[in-house]
Scaffold this active site. Structure first.
Site, PDB file in Angstrom:
ATOM      1  N   TRP A  45      -6.628  -4.699   0.457  1.00  0.00           N
ATOM      2  CA  TRP A  45      -7.961  -3.903  -0.080  1.00  0.00           C
ATOM      3  C   TRP A  45      -9.273  -4.705   0.304  1.00  0.00           C
ATOM      4  CZ3 TRP A  45      -8.827  -7.865  -3.058  1.00  0.00           C
ATOM      5  CH2 TRP A  45      -7.781  -8.336  -3.747  1.00  0.00           C
ATOM      6  N   GLU A 104       4.996 -11.486  -6.887  1.00  0.00           N
ATOM      7  CA  GLU A 104       5.774 -10.923  -6.121  1.00  0.00           C
ATOM      8  C   GLU A 104       6.417 -12.121  -5.254  1.00  0.00           C
ATOM      9  OE1 GLU A 104       3.877  -7.770  -3.870  1.00  0.00           O
ATOM     10  OE2 GLU A 104       4.036  -6.464  -5.536  1.00  0.00           O
ATOM     11  N   GLU A 118       3.134  -2.627 -11.843  1.00  0.00           N
ATOM     12  CA  GLU A 118       2.420  -2.074 -10.462  1.00  0.00           C
ATOM     13  C   GLU A 118       3.114  -0.852 -10.089  1.00  0.00           C
ATOM     14  OE1 GLU A 118       1.886  -4.457  -7.207  1.00  0.00           O
ATOM     15  OE2 GLU A 118       1.053  -5.994  -8.222  1.00  0.00           O
ATOM     16  N   TRP A 133      -7.290  -9.337   1.970  1.00  0.00           N
ATOM     17  CA  TRP A 133      -5.881  -8.673   1.622  1.00  0.00           C
ATOM     18  C   TRP A 133      -5.750  -7.108   1.989  1.00  0.00           C
ATOM     19  CZ3 TRP A 133      -3.477 -12.416  -0.631  1.00  0.00           C
ATOM     20  CH2 TRP A 133      -2.149 -12.092  -1.532  1.00  0.00           C
TER      21      TRP A 133
HETATM   22  C1  BMA Z   1       1.069  -5.301  -4.429  1.00  0.00           C
HETATM   23  C2  BMA Z   1      -0.045  -5.895  -4.988  1.00  0.00           C
HETATM   24  C3  BMA Z   1      -1.074  -6.492  -3.941  1.00  0.00           C
HETATM   25  C4  BMA Z   1      -1.284  -5.363  -2.955  1.00  0.00           C
HETATM   26  C5  BMA Z   1      -0.975  -4.091  -3.540  1.00  0.00           C
HETATM   27  C6  BMA Z   1      -1.105  -2.997  -2.757  1.00  0.00           C
HETATM   28  O1  BMA Z   1       2.410  -5.072  -4.686  1.00  0.00           O
HETATM   29  O2  BMA Z   1       0.939  -7.184  -5.641  1.00  0.00           O
HETATM   30  O3  BMA Z   1      -0.659  -7.644  -3.417  1.00  0.00           O
HETATM   31  O4  BMA Z   1      -2.688  -5.242  -2.894  1.00  0.00           O
HETATM   32  O5  BMA Z   1       0.597  -4.121  -3.948  1.00  0.00           O
HETATM   33  O6  BMA Z   1      -0.131  -3.008  -1.441  1.00  0.00           O
END
Ligand code: BMA
Length: 834
Positions: free
Chosen positions: A174, A429, A521, A172
């Protein structure tokens, strides 16, 4: 009922070579290889790259177990014999004594196999053959009728979206790519006589003021017609002790049995900061099988209503609108064998200690262990629960939908009685992802149809029938059911992922341009602290742009964005230690900007969950807790900016606004003192305003046009205090970019002491010192505060909350103090640059 526990020591074999190792169940192959000394530490340096072969191999887990002849000779027990696995990761064939008893292709589905005909008296041999997850995914991709694109990261295993496996195992932005294979949770053999309990569920209804009814239902499997007694017992606070039982006729197959308990005036369950987390123990017995769970009484309403602005998304619990404060949760470790109860407890307690009341279990991770949900119930952490789909398109053919249906039904039945779970959400997402790829843009209709079948159809319909007590939300972010617009940038309805700061490179002020209804987020990266870097980077690699440091940064533009942003706001830090420290200051600064503004905008905004709480290996990331659980400066800042009563300021449209946010049920009245100080610390102007903060509201105390201030913005900083008679809360603010301000070079000194058995740090400064931070190095624990302002002449005494060392019940103060004295480093802003 007899059970034989099948956890413990198994043999792991690499099928292609026949090499074998000892392996723990629950556990995974990479952890077993590591324990056997067969591979190097996958988290160190760039070792991960040399271990990609593991996910390309088939692995077999074997063990033997003994069965008493009497069990086999008892026809009733033998008939009921079944083998249970909480989860097999992932594509597997299971054999008992050489006979194939079943297979598995979804690690999120529990497996139960009837084994009456395969078990023998004496020694039995159980074998679980797990196919290479990478080969299984690649093979699945060959039969696709059209491509199913997925987001890709620097180290990545292909076609992860075609396997029902933790999506971030494949890498991923991270996380490492470690395609583990293994057996998770519990594994056992059991022999119920008449019937076995498959699931238990409760439904609670408040009949009137204090009278409630608790309906307890057991889903029971009987292998033949017969009869059984179902008994339920409830015990808990306010001396409630109730029981109820009934006789039921059983027919072969699944039976639904229900008893009802009248409950008077139960103690309610509340999220953290809103009241107690009262929990009741429920015991259920059917035939010779039993089950137990803990439940909480609470009324939950997700208020999704069209209004003048758009559509709300507010969680109302026991009649109170909750401002949701928290972060996104990812798996606690990339290696499943290390996902220990202690690791869960430490992270979740840290979340509660930072005044969080909600976590989002993110869709690229996993349905968590029982311990995780029990802790969230105990700690009052609400859960926004995604289903495990993220950043990708997914198949919608009948086979895949059937596989997902099993998963959804199982997980919802397994988890629905946890009072902490607040909402079910289809994915992370994936609605937005329809605009990410060339194919999905070109043939959008076909991907929208797939999306609709999976999330609005299959999953949505199943969730609404299996758990009608909760709202189903199709995707995060989204505008709600039936809304197919891309909600990323829409702050009028539903939940929003606000990534314009960070991914789109906007300055922190951009947070003031939106008032999300619910921000699920938003994030800003930082580097881990020096002690963590020293743990994964050899000495010659401790430079930000060395290959090892870059390997531990998975967002392609990550380091560039951090550096660019540092140069926008701060004087450039000197040396690696200061660079790491300042990246954490900057992260805290960014997230605080967003949260404080959005808190001032309640009730329009009803929640802020930053990305992300934790790390699953040592890496540069958006987390506020490092891989070890160590608090980054953001976590300390969160403890302040999420506090139930908070005073804050921000500069917007040429004026400073000072607000008080009150998430408590009490009214607070008191004096709000705003002081404008120069960089010697001298107050050039002090304003005292009577302020009232009514329950569950945010109130503007005063607004100051910048031109009315006693000096230009670059010559001032502001301190704000609110004294409600029983204590003072405080905050402070720069009025412009800190790099523009001529700070005094403060001298900050810190000492460590033991005071009444408690380890404390004492810190003083001779000039205003900003973002003062006491870094405990690798000593486990955290200070009660950090990253604060220190005015000249004031002393701050900070308790150190230590983690017990292995074998220690409570941390020994003397040991901790000695370790801290050696490890402590002190940082502050004017000391970070030359
Ligand atoms: C998002 C998350 C992750 C990702 C993060 C940072 O939108 O849902 O998929 O790690 O951003 O890019």
């Amino acid at each position: 009922m007899q059970t034989i526990d099948l956890r413990g020591s198994w043999t792991l074999t690499r099928v292609s070579t026949g090499d074998s190792y000892q392996a723990a169940v629950p556990g995974d192959n990479i952890s077993a290889l590591l324990a056997a000394g067969a591979i190097p530490d996958p988290y160190y340096a760039k070792n991960e790259l040399d271990l990609q072969w593991i996910g390309r191999e088939d692995w077999r887990f074997d063990r033997e177990f003994e069965v008493d002849a009497r069990l086999i000779e008892d026809p009733a027990a033998r008939k009921g014999l079944f083998l249970h696995f909480d989860g097999i990761d992932t594509v597997a064939e299971i054999e008992l004594n050489g006979k194939r008893i079943g297979d598995s292709s979804n690690m999120f589905v529990r497996r139960r196999f009837p084994v009456g005909n395969a078990v023998q008296a004496g020694t039995n041999r159980l074998s679980v053959l797990i196919r290479s997850p990478e080969s299984a995914a690649v093979e699945a991709s060959r039969s696709l009728r059209y491509p199913l694109p997925y987001s890709e990261y620097p180290v990545q295993s292909p076609h992860r979206n075609l396997l029902r496996k933790v999506q971030c195992h494949a890498g991923w932005d991270w996380g490492p790519c470690l395609m583990v294979s293994g057996i998770n949770g519990h594994a056992y053999l059991a022999s119920p006589r008449d019937c076995r309990i498959e699931y238990v569920s409760t439904r609670q209804r408040r009949l009137d003021g204090t009278r409630w009814e608790l309906q307890v239902s057991a889903e029971v499997y009987a292998h033949a017609d017969g009869q059984t007694k179902l008994a339920a017992q409830l015990e808990g606070p306010r001396e409630i002790a109730l029981s109820q039982s009934d006789e039921f006729a059983l027919h072969a197959g699944i039976n639904h049995l229900t008893v009802r308990l009248p409950v008077v005036d139960p103690a309610l369950w509340w999220p953290a900061g809103y009241g107690d987390q009262s929990l009741y123990e429920l015991k259920i017995q059917a035939g010779d099988d039993s089950a137990a769970k803990r439940i909480g009484f609470r009324e939950l309403e997700t208020v999704v209503r069209d209004d003048a602005r758009g559509r709300s998304l507010t969680f109302r619990i026991n009649g109170r609108d909750i401002f949701c404060k928290g972060a996104n949760w990812i798996p606690v470790d990339a290696l499943p064998a290390r996902q220990s109860d202690a690791a869960y407890r430490a992270r979740l307690e840290s979340a509660r200690d930072a005044n969080m009341n909600m976590l989002r279990v993110w869709g690229g991770g996993q349905y968590e262990s029982a311990e995780f949900y029990d802790l969230c119930d105990e700690l009052g952490l609400l859960i926004w629960h995604d289903f495990m789909f993220a950043c990708s398109t997914y198949p919608a053919d009948p086979l895949f939908l059937a596989n997902v249906s099993e998963e959804v039904v199982h997980q919802v039945k397994r988890l629905r009685d946890h009072p902490s779970i607040a909402i079910w959400c289809g994915n992370n997402e994936n609605l937005g992802a329809l605009t990410w790829f060339a194919e999905t843009r070109r043939f959008r209709d076909r991907y929208v149809v797939d999306y609709d079948r999976l999330y609005e159809g299959t999953i949505g319909d199943l969730v609404e029938s299996v758990d009608p007590t909760r709202t189903y939300w199709p995707s995060s972010p989204s505008g709600g059911r039936g809304d197919y617009s891309d909600n990323w940038h829409d702050d009028t309805k539903g939940d929003m992922h606000y990534w314009s700061v960070w991914h789109e490179g906007k300055p922190f002020d951009a947070y003031y341009e939106v008032t999300p209804r619910f921000c699920s987020e938003f994030g800003f990266q930082s580097f881990p602290s020096l002690s963590t870097v020293e743990g994964f980077a050899p000495e010659d690699q401790r430079n930000l742009t060395s290959p090892v440091m870059e390997h531990h940064q998975r967002n392609e533009r990550g380091n560039t964005i951090i550096i660019e942003s540092l140069s926008r706001y701060f004087r450039f830090p000197d040396g690696l230690g200061n660079l790491l420290y300042m990246s954490q200051v900057q992260q805290a600064f960014a997230i605080r900007t967003a949260v404080e503004y959005w808190r001032s905008q309640r009730p329009t905004c009803a929640g802020a969950l930053y990305w992300q709480l934790n790390d699953n290996w040592p890496v540069a990331s958006w987390s506020s807790l490092e891989y070890s659980g160590k608090w980054k400066l953001l976590h300390y800042a969160a403890k302040r900016f999420f506090a139930p009563l908070h005073v804050l300021g921000f500069v917007k449209d040429g004026a400073l606004e000072v607000w008080i946010c009150n998430d408590s049920a009490l009214s607070h009245r008191g004096e709000c003192v705003v002081s404008f100080r120069n960089f010697d610390g001298t107050a050039l102007r002090v304003d005292r305003t009577e302020a009232v903060a009514t329950p569950d509201t945010s109130a503007l105390v005063r607004s100051y046009p910048l031109e009315s201030l006693p000096a230009p913005a670059e010559q001032l900083f502001v301190t704000m205090e609110f004294d409600n008679g029983s204590g003072t809360i405080a905050n402070d603010l720069f009025l412009t970019y800190p790099k523009l301000c001529e700070l005094r070079k403060a001298r900050v000194s810190a000492t460590i002491d033991v005071e009444g058995g408690i380890v404390v740090g004492r810190v003083t400064a001779d000039a205003p010192a900003f973002f003062v931070s006491l870094d405990p190095g690798s000593v486990g624990g955290h200070f009660e505060d950090n990253c604060f302002l220190l005015l000249p002449g004031s002393q701050k005494t900070l308790r150190f909350v230590a983690d017990p060392a292995p074998g220690e019940n409570a941390p020994a103060a003397k040991r901790v103090a000695e370790e801290l004295e050696r490890a402590l480093s002190v940082h502050h802003l004017s000391d970070s640059y030359r």
